[in-house]
Every structure is written in structure tokens, then in C-alpha cells.
Write a protein that holds these residues in place. Structure first.
Motif, mmCIF file in Angstrom:
data_model
loop_
_atom_site.group_PDB
_atom_site.id
_atom_site.type_symbol
_atom_site.label_atom_id
_atom_site.label_comp_id
_atom_site.label_asym_id
_atom_site.label_seq_id
_atom_site.Cartn_x
_atom_site.Cartn_y
_atom_site.Cartn_z
ATOM 1 N N UNK A 18 -2.899 0.113 11.559
ATOM 2 C CA UNK A 18 -3.261 1.445 11.069
ATOM 3 C C UNK A 18 -2.702 1.656 9.660
ATOM 4 N N UNK A 19 -3.466 2.306 8.790
ATOM 5 C CA UNK A 19 -2.973 2.556 7.430
ATOM 6 C C UNK A 19 -1.631 3.280 7.406
ATOM 7 N N UNK A 20 -1.396 4.159 8.350
ATOM 8 C CA UNK A 20 -0.127 4.896 8.390
ATOM 9 C C UNK A 20 1.065 3.970 8.621
ATOM 10 N N UNK A 21 0.824 2.835 9.256
ATOM 11 C CA UNK A 21 1.894 1.876 9.548
ATOM 12 C C UNK A 21 2.025 0.787 8.494
ATOM 13 N N UNK A 22 1.093 0.745 7.567
ATOM 14 C CA UNK A 22 1.000 -0.375 6.638
ATOM 15 C C UNK A 22 2.286 -0.588 5.831
ATOM 16 N N UNK A 23 2.761 0.442 5.176
ATOM 17 C CA UNK A 23 3.900 0.281 4.257
ATOM 18 C C UNK A 23 5.145 -0.218 4.989
ATOM 19 N N UNK A 24 5.451 0.353 6.127
ATOM 20 C CA UNK A 24 6.634 -0.078 6.883
ATOM 21 C C UNK A 24 6.481 -1.529 7.347
ATOM 22 N N UNK A 25 5.299 -1.877 7.829
ATOM 23 C CA UNK A 25 5.068 -3.261 8.278
ATOM 24 C C UNK A 25 5.132 -4.242 7.108
ATOM 25 N N UNK A 26 4.514 -3.858 5.994
ATOM 26 C CA UNK A 26 4.515 -4.718 4.808
ATOM 27 C C UNK A 26 5.943 -4.963 4.334
ATOM 28 N N UNK A 27 6.726 -3.903 4.246
ATOM 29 C CA UNK A 27 8.101 -4.039 3.762
ATOM 30 C C UNK A 27 8.934 -4.901 4.712
ATOM 31 N N UNK A 28 8.710 -4.749 6.010
ATOM 32 C CA UNK A 28 9.442 -5.567 6.993
ATOM 33 C C UNK A 28 9.075 -7.037 6.840
ATOM 34 N N UNK A 29 7.772 -7.318 6.669
ATOM 35 C CA UNK A 29 7.342 -8.715 6.495
ATOM 36 C C UNK A 29 7.914 -9.297 5.202
ATOM 37 N N UNK A 30 7.958 -8.507 4.144
ATOM 38 C CA UNK A 30 8.510 -8.976 2.872
ATOM 39 C C UNK A 30 9.999 -9.293 3.028
ATOM 40 N N UNK A 41 6.782 -15.534 -1.955
ATOM 41 C CA UNK A 41 5.872 -15.031 -0.918
ATOM 42 C C UNK A 41 6.209 -13.581 -0.575
ATOM 43 N N UNK A 42 7.499 -13.271 -0.536
ATOM 44 C CA UNK A 42 7.918 -11.892 -0.259
ATOM 45 C C UNK A 42 7.368 -10.954 -1.332
ATOM 46 N N UNK A 43 7.433 -11.380 -2.587
ATOM 47 C CA UNK A 43 6.916 -10.555 -3.684
ATOM 48 C C UNK A 43 5.402 -10.387 -3.565
ATOM 49 N N UNK A 44 4.708 -11.452 -3.158
ATOM 50 C CA UNK A 44 3.256 -11.365 -2.990
ATOM 51 C C UNK A 44 2.894 -10.382 -1.877
ATOM 52 N N UNK A 45 3.631 -10.417 -0.790
ATOM 53 C CA UNK A 45 3.382 -9.480 0.312
ATOM 54 C C UNK A 45 3.718 -8.065 -0.133
ATOM 55 N N UNK A 46 4.813 -7.901 -0.816
ATOM 56 C CA UNK A 46 5.234 -6.572 -1.278
ATOM 57 C C UNK A 46 4.198 -5.972 -2.238
ATOM 58 N N UNK A 47 3.455 -6.819 -2.942
ATOM 59 C CA UNK A 47 2.445 -6.342 -3.893
ATOM 60 C C UNK A 47 1.166 -5.853 -3.209
ATOM 61 N N UNK A 48 0.999 -6.140 -1.914
ATOM 62 C CA UNK A 48 -0.186 -5.673 -1.205
ATOM 63 C C UNK A 48 -0.169 -4.150 -1.138
ATOM 64 N N UNK A 49 -1.302 -3.550 -1.361
ATOM 65 C CA UNK A 49 -1.410 -2.098 -1.375
ATOM 66 C C UNK A 49 -2.005 -1.583 -0.069
ATOM 67 N N UNK A 50 -1.535 -0.437 0.338
ATOM 68 C CA UNK A 50 -2.038 0.212 1.546
ATOM 69 C C UNK A 50 -3.516 0.527 1.358
ATOM 70 N N UNK A 51 -4.344 0.210 2.354
ATOM 71 C CA UNK A 51 -5.774 0.482 2.193
ATOM 72 C C UNK A 51 -6.082 1.973 2.326
ATOM 73 N N UNK A 52 -7.068 2.413 1.578
ATOM 74 C CA UNK A 52 -7.556 3.770 1.786
ATOM 75 C C UNK A 52 -8.289 3.774 3.125
ATOM 76 N N UNK A 53 -8.411 4.914 3.733
ATOM 77 C CA UNK A 53 -8.986 5.009 5.073
ATOM 78 C C UNK A 53 -10.396 4.410 5.138
ATOM 79 N N UNK A 54 -11.229 4.695 4.152
ATOM 80 C CA UNK A 54 -12.602 4.180 4.172
ATOM 81 C C UNK A 54 -12.615 2.646 4.175
ATOM 82 N N UNK A 55 -11.774 2.030 3.362
ATOM 83 C CA UNK A 55 -11.713 0.565 3.321
ATOM 84 C C UNK A 55 -11.199 0.018 4.647
#
Length: 120
Positions: A18-30, A41-55
Motif C-alpha cells: 500500500x502507498x501508505x506503507x511505502x516509505x516505512x518499508x523502503x526505509x527499512x529495506x534500505x 544498493x541501500x542508496x538506490x532503494x532509498x531513492x525510490x519514490x512513493x507512488x501516487x495512488x493512480x500509479x
């Protein structure tokens, strides 16, 4: 699995959530990658942006309604061919078909996203 494949798997996992969970999950994976000595790889994951709802909804549909998405793409190809051939009867039929498929997918997307967001 190569590092690129591993990063792709992480991205797929993150964008499936879910988009609402994206940032916390991304940061944990990084943090996990950084702790494992994979700072790039951590920097590459951290650079991923949260998707807008439509996407996110479109991505969800591609994941769970692949057959319907394929049909929409096929109708699009047929519409292009009909436009080039200037077949008005075929254009009308394909336009109706496209509308029906789009309406069905939109309804499915709405139900799925509502159900997933309400279970969160």
C-alpha cells in the motif's frame, strides 16, 4: 541472483505494498541493505519514490488483472489499425469494446483499492 535482480525484487515488493506503507518499508529495506554492507544498493532503494495512488492502482491492476490489461492493449492496437484503414463500423465497435473494458477495469480497480485500503 545478481544485485540488479535483487534490487528489482525489492522495488517490486515495495511497489506492491500500500502507498501508505511505502516509505516505512523502503526505509527499512534500505537500512537492511546498508547493514549488510551494500551501501550503494541501500542508496538506490532509498531513492525510490512513493507512488501516487493512480500509479499504484494501475500497477495493482497489471499484477492481478493481467488478462484484462492485455485485452485493453489488444483493443488499442485494433483501434489504431481501424483508424489507419478508416473503417467507421469497426471503429465504433472497437470504441464500444474499449469503453466496456475500461469501465470493467475501473470498477475492479476501485473495489480492489477500497478493499485493500480499508483492511489497512
Amino acid at each position: 541472483m545478481s544485485d540488479a535482480e535483487g534490487l528489482l525484487a525489492v522495488a517490486e515488493e515495495l511497489y506492491a505494498a500500500l502507498p501508505a506503507d511505502f516509505t516505512a518499508r523502503r526505509d527499512a529495506r534500505a537500512r537492511e541493505l546498508k547493514a549488510a554492507g551494500r551501501a550503494e544498493d541501500a542508496a538506490a532503494v532509498k531513492a525510490l519514490r512513493r507512488p501516487v495512488l493512480a500509479a499504484w492502482v494501475v500497477d495493482l491492476l497489471v499484477r492481478v488483472e493481467a488478462d484484462q490489461i492485455a485485452q485493453v492493449l489488444q483493443v488499442g492496437e485494433a483501434l489504431r489499425a481501424a483508424q489507419q484503414g478508416m473503417s467507421s463500423a469497426e471503429l465504433r465497435q472497437l470504441t464500444r469494446q474499449r469503453r466496456q473494458l475500461t469501465a470493467a477495469l475501473t470498477g475492479r480497480a476501485d473495489r480492489k483499492s477500497t478493499r485493500l485500503n480499508s483492511s489497512h
